[in-house]
Structures are given as C-alpha cells and as structure tokens.
Design an enzyme around this catalytic site. Structure first.
Site, PDB file in Angstrom:
ATOM      1  N   ASP A  56      44.180  43.604  32.743  1.00  0.00           N
ATOM      2  CA  ASP A  56      44.438  42.831  33.953  1.00  0.00           C
ATOM      3  C   ASP A  56      44.333  41.361  33.578  1.00  0.00           C
ATOM      4  OD1 ASP A  56      44.404  41.424  36.309  1.00  0.00           O
ATOM      5  OD2 ASP A  56      43.102  42.826  37.382  1.00  0.00           O
ATOM      6  N   LYS A 110      49.269  35.542  39.787  1.00  0.00           N
ATOM      7  CA  LYS A 110      48.757  34.175  39.935  1.00  0.00           C
ATOM      8  C   LYS A 110      49.690  33.110  39.333  1.00  0.00           C
ATOM      9  CE  LYS A 110      44.174  35.005  41.491  1.00  0.00           C
ATOM     10  NZ  LYS A 110      43.486  36.275  41.286  1.00  0.00           N
ATOM     11  N   PHE A 116      37.264  42.650  39.036  1.00  0.00           N
ATOM     12  CA  PHE A 116      38.055  42.441  40.251  1.00  0.00           C
ATOM     13  C   PHE A 116      39.513  42.713  39.935  1.00  0.00           C
ATOM     14  CE2 PHE A 116      40.626  39.868  43.177  1.00  0.00           C
ATOM     15  CZ  PHE A 116      40.209  40.417  44.366  1.00  0.00           C
TER      16      PHE A 116
HETATM   17  C1  LIG Z   1      43.427  37.646  41.917  1.00  0.00           C
HETATM   18  C2  LIG Z   1      43.290  38.833  41.051  1.00  0.00           C
HETATM   19  C3  LIG Z   1      43.870  40.072  41.390  1.00  0.00           C
HETATM   20  C4  LIG Z   1      44.558  40.318  42.710  1.00  0.00           C
HETATM   21  O1  LIG Z   1      45.672  39.505  42.926  1.00  0.00           O
HETATM   22  P1  LIG Z   1      46.271  39.379  44.409  1.00  0.00           P
HETATM   23  O2  LIG Z   1      47.513  38.539  44.202  1.00  0.00           O
HETATM   24  O3  LIG Z   1      45.237  38.735  45.255  1.00  0.00           O
HETATM   25  O4  LIG Z   1      46.596  40.739  44.876  1.00  0.00           O
HETATM   26  C5  LIG Z   1      43.774  41.108  40.489  1.00  0.00           C
HETATM   27  N1  LIG Z   1      43.126  40.954  39.323  1.00  0.00           N
HETATM   28  C6  LIG Z   1      42.544  39.789  38.962  1.00  0.00           C
HETATM   29  C7  LIG Z   1      41.863  39.675  37.640  1.00  0.00           C
HETATM   30  C8  LIG Z   1      42.591  38.693  39.818  1.00  0.00           C
HETATM   31  O5  LIG Z   1      41.998  37.545  39.489  1.00  0.00           O
END
Ligand SMILES: *Cc1c(COP(=O)(O)O)cnc(C)c1O
Length: 396
Positions: A215, A244, A130
């Site tokens: 990521d 986050k 994700f």
């Molecule tokens: C939440 C998340 C995203 C996306 O972040 P947003 O602030 O919702 O755009 C991307 N990568 C990972 C691993 C995430 O947990």
C-alpha cells in the site's frame, strides 16, 4: 434537528480554505497558511500548479467521461507510462486509495483462485496499518477506532506486528494469500519498515508462492524522493495500491500488478463507473509530466534532507516538547513528548502552519513536493516560534 447537513464524521477545525497558491492556503477571511499538510500528501504539485490546472481545464472542455464500455486511449497511455516506470505490467484505475486497496485485495485472492487454490484467501496485515475506510479496508487493520460498530467485517485478514518479521512469518499457513503492508506507515505515525522486514517478506513470498501487496497510497508518488518507496528497499511488489499524489488533488487511484499476479483479473471480474475516465487521466498525465521530469525527484530528496536537518537542529532548543525526527524525503514525522494533536492545533491557530497529526504522537510534515528552501525556512521559523510559547496540557 441538530445534525449538520455535512455528516459530522470529521472533527473539522476552524480553518476554512477557499483558495490555494503553491504552498499556501487562504481562508474565508483572507488569512494565509503555510500548507505543510498538502491535503494529507495529496497536493504533490502544490495548489494551482499551471500544468495540472491547464490539463484538467482543457480535458474538461474536450471530453470528461464516457464509461468503461468504450476503448480508452487516455487510460491506455497513462497505464503504459506507469508500466514503463515501475515493476508493473498492468494497471486498474480507481477514484480513491481505498478502492485501489480493494482492487489489490481482489487481485490477490483471484490469483490463488486462478491457480486452483481458492483457500489461499487470507492476507497478513499489520498493527497500526491504515488502508482506507471501506468495509474491506477497515477489515485489513486491527485498529478498533476504525472498526467498532461496523461488524461483521470481512474475513480473510490476520494481524501481525509491524517490523516483526518472525512474527509475520509465523502466521503463514495453508490459507495465506500474501502480505499487505505500507513500506512507510502514514497514519500509523511515519513508521518505516526496516530493510530486513520488507526484504524478508519479499523472500517469504518467493519461497511460499505468496503475493507481496504494498500500500503506497501515502508513501508513493515521489513523496520519499523515489517514485515509489519500495525502491529504497531494492525490492518490488507483486501488487501495489497507489492514490493521493497520483492526481495532485484530482480524485484518482490505481492498482498496479505484474502480469503473473493479475492472471485472475479477466474480463468481467472487476469494474468502476468513473475509474480512469478521461478527465482523471489528464490529471494523472500532468502529474507525471512534472514528476518524471529531470531533477524533480532529486529535488524532493534534497529538500527532504534540508527540512530534516532544520528539524534536527531545532529539537535541542525545545527538548521539553520534541523527541525525534523520522521518515524519508518529504514524508517526515516529528515525534512529540506530549499529545501531537494539541500541538498541531496550536501551530495552526497561533502560527498559521498546517501540519497533520498521526499515531504515536507524531506530527506529520507533508509539504507539497515543489517547495523550495524559503518554505523550509518559514516552516522551521513557525515551528520554533510555536514551540517557544507552547505549554502542553498537564494531563498529556
Ligand atoms: C489515505 C490512505 C488510504 C485511503 O485512501 P482514500 O483515498 O482515503 O480512500 C489507504 N492507504 C493509505 C496508506 C493511506 O494513507
């Protein structure tokens, strides 16, 4: 008209928070919830942390936004602190995780373009990944629930199996730019990369002139007890997306890179109107002030161990329901033998405990990083109480 004023893209539950305090949320009618979801790993300092609240209030009264047309003493200072505490030499600030990943993708493509290899434009990504909900970041996952109906998507991604090093290396060809991977998949179900896998990707990047793009939007920023999860693996990335926890609840993200990897990102190649504005930088500074203070990350590790222990001790008493514990630090997952979404709803509605479901029928346990033993005891108590009376639906 039947559509709701809020576009109905979320199946929202009945909890309607109006106030937060530490590890607790309070609903419209005053009900109290133990918040072990933390806004999906965002509220690293819990709700209403005085250092964060004061920093935002003071900065709002001083200077909120000016645009990136002007010099940014605030951005320079936070970027320098991030550089001092990570592998990175340079930082681009965003407003979200998806934008941080977008910047990471652009930086990777631009690196090969600057090297005279524009055909090296494809990132190898992984199943159940994700990376966000923009067109670019949904193109970086092969999960159809996020992609269906939004085609045509962005070219330049191929998909390998998470933790299958040979499979990933087998996809390398003349068009490969590098790998984009979460060291610990969050939405995918708290799936941890094995050391061999992540270290193997790093080695392949070094051998083939590719970029390792991590990521760490969910697993970074203290969640695992390290500042960043890749520290657990003894490797560093070339580019990393962060968000986050970085703003503790204020919308903030960042793309970090080495000088070499960012060589294509010269003036005019990228931008953001809000990105890195003084208000966001004040939030980011406050989170770092707390998180990089002596003992903070050690305490995350300690609380993570306690919580894991508590969960592991609980499993045998409810082995019709619970399978196993996974994850690191305060990024933990409880794998169920039935639908995790139904149990999360039950724990929430009947026992005032907030959790998040994820892939593979895993319940994500993502408390604020400032919890103490009393919160852990309360969580285990609520989970046990819920498990004692919970009956999984028969068609699970
Ligand atoms: C939440 C998340 C995203 C996306 O972040 P947003 O602030 O919702 O755009 C991307 N990568 C990972 C691993 C995430 O947990």
């Amino acid at each position: 008209m039947t559509i709701t004023p809020l576009m109905p893209v979320y199946p929202r539950c009945g909890v309607r928070p109006v106030r937060g305090e530490g590890a607790y949320l309070f609903g419209e009618d005053g009900q109290q919830f133990l918040d072990f979801a933390s806004g999906i790993a965002v509220n690293a300092l819990g709700h209403g942390h005085p250092v964060l609240v004061k920093a935002i209030a003071d900065q709002a009264a001083t200077l909120m936004h000016v645009s990136n047309l002007y010099g940014s003493p605030q951005g320079e200072h936070l970027a320098q602190r991030l550089a001092d505490n990570t592998f990175a030499d340079t930082v681009f600030f965003t407003n979200s995780g998806a934008e941080a990943v977008e910047c990471a993708i652009k930086t990777a493509r631009r690196y090969h373009f600057a090297n005279g290899n524009p055909q090296r434009n494809t990132l190898i990504t992984f199943d159940t990944a994700f990376h966000g909900r923009t067109l670019g970041t949904i193109s970086a996952t092969n999960q159809s629930k996020m992609r269906d109906g939004f085609e045509p998507l962005l070219p330049g991604f191929t998909y390998a199996t998470f933790n299958d090093l040979e499979g990933a290396l087998g996809l390398i060809d003349d068009n490969t730019a590098g790998f984009l991977v979460e060291p610990i998949q969050g939405e995918g179900g708290i799936r941890q990369a094995t050391p061999e896998f992540l270290q193997g990707l790093r080695k392949a990047c070094d051998e083939h002139g590719l970029l390792l793009v991590l990521d760490e939007v969910q697993c970074g920023y203290g969640r695992t007890g390290k500042f960043f999860a890749h520290e657990l693996y003894g490797i560093t990335p070339d580019i990393m997306a962060v968000a986050k926890g970085i703003g503790g609840g204020f919308p903030l993200g960042a793309c970090l890179a080495t000088e070499e990897a960012a060589k294509g990102m010269v003036a005019g190649t990228h931008g953001s109107t809000y990105g890195g504005n003084p208000l966001a930088m004040a939030a980011g500074e406050a989170v770092l002030d707390v998180m990089l203070a002596d003992g903070f990350l050690e305490n995350v590790t300690k609380m993570g161990d306690r919580l894991r222990q508590g969960l592991e001790q609980m499993i045998p008493n409810h082995d019709h329901l619970f399978d196993s514990v996974r994850g690191t630090g305060l990024m933990l997952g409880l794998k169920l033998k039935s639908d995790s979404r139904a149990f999360v709803a039950f724990a929430r509605d009947e026992h005032n405990l907030l959790l998040v479901s994820a892939g593979e029928n895993v319940v994500r346990i993502l408390p604020p990083l400032v919890i103490d033993e009393s919160h852990i005891a309360e969580c285990i108590e609520k989970l046990s109480a819920a498990a004692r009376v919970y009956v999984p639906a028969s068609d699970d």
